[in-house]
Scaffold this active site. Structure first.
Site, PDB file in Angstrom:
ATOM      1  N   LYS A   1      -7.217  33.298  37.369  1.00 29.74           N
ATOM      2  CA  LYS A   1      -7.185  32.041  36.632  1.00 29.74           C
ATOM      3  C   LYS A   1      -7.803  32.231  35.245  1.00 29.74           C
ATOM      4  O   LYS A   1      -8.461  33.229  34.960  1.00 29.74           O
ATOM      5  CB  LYS A   1      -7.944  30.957  37.398  1.00 29.74           C
ATOM      6  CG  LYS A   1      -9.430  31.227  37.563  1.00 29.74           C
ATOM      7  CD  LYS A   1     -10.112  30.131  38.347  1.00 29.74           C
ATOM      8  CE  LYS A   1     -11.605  30.416  38.492  1.00 29.74           C
ATOM      9  NZ  LYS A   1     -12.309  29.330  39.203  1.00 29.74           N
TER      10      LYS A   1
ATOM     11  N   ARG B   1     -17.069  19.498  44.733  1.00 22.96           N
ATOM     12  CA  ARG B   1     -16.135  19.589  43.626  1.00 22.96           C
ATOM     13  C   ARG B   1     -14.775  19.134  44.145  1.00 22.96           C
ATOM     14  O   ARG B   1     -14.555  17.956  44.344  1.00 22.96           O
ATOM     15  CB  ARG B   1     -16.114  21.018  43.052  1.00 22.96           C
ATOM     16  CG  ARG B   1     -15.405  21.129  41.712  1.00 22.96           C
ATOM     17  CD  ARG B   1     -15.585  22.495  41.071  1.00 22.96           C
ATOM     18  NE  ARG B   1     -15.022  23.568  41.869  1.00 22.96           N
ATOM     19  CZ  ARG B   1     -15.060  24.850  41.529  1.00 22.96           C
ATOM     20  NH1 ARG B   1     -15.673  25.211  40.403  1.00 22.96           N
ATOM     21  NH2 ARG B   1     -14.519  25.771  42.295  1.00 22.96           N
TER      22      ARG B   1
ATOM     23  N   TYR C   1     -29.222  33.380   8.335  1.00 24.91           N
ATOM     24  CA  TYR C   1     -29.596  31.963   8.374  1.00 24.91           C
ATOM     25  C   TYR C   1     -30.990  31.763   8.951  1.00 24.91           C
ATOM     26  O   TYR C   1     -31.360  32.385   9.947  1.00 24.91           O
ATOM     27  CB  TYR C   1     -28.607  31.185   9.231  1.00 24.91           C
ATOM     28  CG  TYR C   1     -27.252  30.976   8.606  1.00 24.91           C
ATOM     29  CD1 TYR C   1     -27.080  30.151   7.504  1.00 24.91           C
ATOM     30  CD2 TYR C   1     -26.126  31.609   9.135  1.00 24.91           C
ATOM     31  CE1 TYR C   1     -25.831  29.956   6.933  1.00 24.91           C
ATOM     32  CE2 TYR C   1     -24.860  31.420   8.586  1.00 24.91           C
ATOM     33  CZ  TYR C   1     -24.726  30.594   7.484  1.00 24.91           C
ATOM     34  OH  TYR C   1     -23.490  30.399   6.927  1.00 24.91           O
TER      35      TYR C   1
ATOM     36  N   MET D   1     -20.839  32.869  12.130  1.00 26.91           N
ATOM     37  CA  MET D   1     -19.540  32.568  12.701  1.00 26.91           C
ATOM     38  C   MET D   1     -18.648  33.813  12.794  1.00 26.91           C
ATOM     39  O   MET D   1     -17.951  34.027  13.797  1.00 26.91           O
ATOM     40  CB  MET D   1     -18.840  31.494  11.862  1.00 26.91           C
ATOM     41  CG  MET D   1     -17.518  31.029  12.452  1.00 26.91           C
ATOM     42  SD  MET D   1     -16.731  29.747  11.445  1.00 26.91           S
ATOM     43  CE  MET D   1     -17.864  28.371  11.690  1.00 26.91           C
TER      44      MET D   1
END
Length: 388
Positions: A41, A135, A256, A304
């Protein structure tokens, strides 16, 4: 078509023979009386559904479990010769597609069960029962009510399955509780096959194997149960190109937030990978990469599309522009990266699969003699795949 020709600055290499070896390891562990079904899957955990399915069939797998009807139809259109079962079935809505393509629905609720019962022709199906995961699946009360109605006598399931919530923790009492509940349900229904264990559940022992195990993460080299020594072969390696190397003075900030400052005059490599490719943001200042065997730390935050690596101690000829940094491989695996970043290994693998170009390796004896043992995934199915 532009996606298929983009520069492959980040490459996720997938060893097909390692996946086959892991399938054979699980098969040997559970023994010949227990069927091993492969869970493919979510695009085979991000590694490429059709390519992985083909390798598993070559290894002897004859049952594939996918997440939805779209994946099942993709396998059928690719002429994959195995039984295919669909976890999220929607048989009530798409029964015609199941019948015309020879697909097996996994029934998760009474509405879908009623659709199976009312189908004009007998339909092979798996029944998912709830034993403590909360679930999908029919609760025991639903199973008992439907049993008394006679549905299972008219249209019996070929497989009854459930899912363990805590199989990664061998000593957790939930495992035994769910096993007992599953045993009670399967005793009532008496299906042809029973399946409780997924990858981590395989290591709980033969009392959890029943007639079939459903293996996903272990096929892809993920050792969620923490078995030592690790019997699984690593499947994925991750490499990214160096774009630039710059000299940075002592005491300068990197990245950053200035989370890292150089303690010496340094050489910093800018490497073309970031969180857009699936590299966890949380591994900033925590992991190292390798340039031809030399280890070099990731410094500063993950951007990123870039990371910064301290290559001061790496020979300049090995880490210049165009050189590859290895982030994952035999030395540092997906499991290691996930543990370092505090995330789940399945999450790491699926995100990398979405964000990186894929290259397929086949180290099996049958592939010997082919240049580089590289296989193109086929652009008609995966525009991110790159030729060898």
């Amino acid at each position: 078509m532009l996606a298929s020709v983009r520069p492959a600055d980040v490459v996720l290499e997938i060893d097909l023979s390692a996946i086959q070896a892991n399938f054979q390891t699980i098969s040997a562990l559970v023994g010949p009386k227990v069927k091993v079904a492969a869970v493919v899957k979510s695009d085979a955990y991000g590694l490429g559904l059709v390519k992985i399915a083909g390798a598993l069939i070559e290894a002897g797998c004859d049952l594939l479990l996918v997440g939805n009807l779209h994946e099942a139809l993709l396998l059928r259109s690719s002429h994959i010769g195995a039984d295919v079962a669909v976890f999220c079935d929607e048989f009530a809505r798409y029964g015609g597609h199941y019948r015309s393509n020879g697909l097996i629905p996994v029934v998760n609720n009474c509405v879908e069960l009623d659709a199976i019962s009312g189908a004009p022709e007998p339909q092979t199906y798996f029944l998912n029962v709830e034993t403590g995961f909360s679930r999908l699946g029919l609760a025991f009360g639903d199973v008992r009510r439907e049993y008394l109605s006679g549905i299972f006598k008219r249209r019996p399931p070929s497989v009854v399955l459930s899912h363990l919530a805590c199989s990664e923790r061998a000593g957790d009492a939930m495992n035994l509780l769910q096993r007992d509940r599953f045993q009670a349900t399967s005793d009532l229904l008496k299906p042809a096959l029973r399946s409780l264990a997924a990858s981590a559940g395989v290591w709980l022992g033969e009392q959890y194997h029943f007639d079939m195990v459903r293996v996903g993460s272990a096929l892809y080299g993920l050792n969620n149960a923490g078995i030592r020594p690790n019997p699984l072969k690593p499947v994925a390696s991750l490499k990214a190109k160096t774009l630039e190397v710059r000299k940075v003075a002592r005491g300068e900030a990197v990245g950053y937030g200035a989370t890292f400052r150089t303690a010496r005059a340094s050489r910093i490599a800018i490497v073309a990978i970031g969180y857009r490719n699936g590299l966890p943001w949380a591994c900033a200042n925590k992991i190292s990469v390798r340039f031809a065997g030399y280890s070099a730390p990731l410094i500063g935050r993950v951007s990123m599309e870039y990371i910064t690596i301290d290559v001061t101690d790496v020979p300049e000829t090995l880490c210049g522009p165009g050189r590859e940094a290895e982030l994952l491989g035999d030395v540092f695996t997906v499991d290691d990266l996930a543990a370092t970043a505090g995330v789940h290994p399945q999450e790491v693998l699926t995100r990398l699969g979405v964000g990186c170009a894929r290259r397929y390796l086949d180290r099996s004896p049958a592939s010997a003699g082919f240049p580089g043992n590289l296989t193109d995934a086929g652009h008609e199915h995966d525009p991110r795949a790159i030729p060898g």
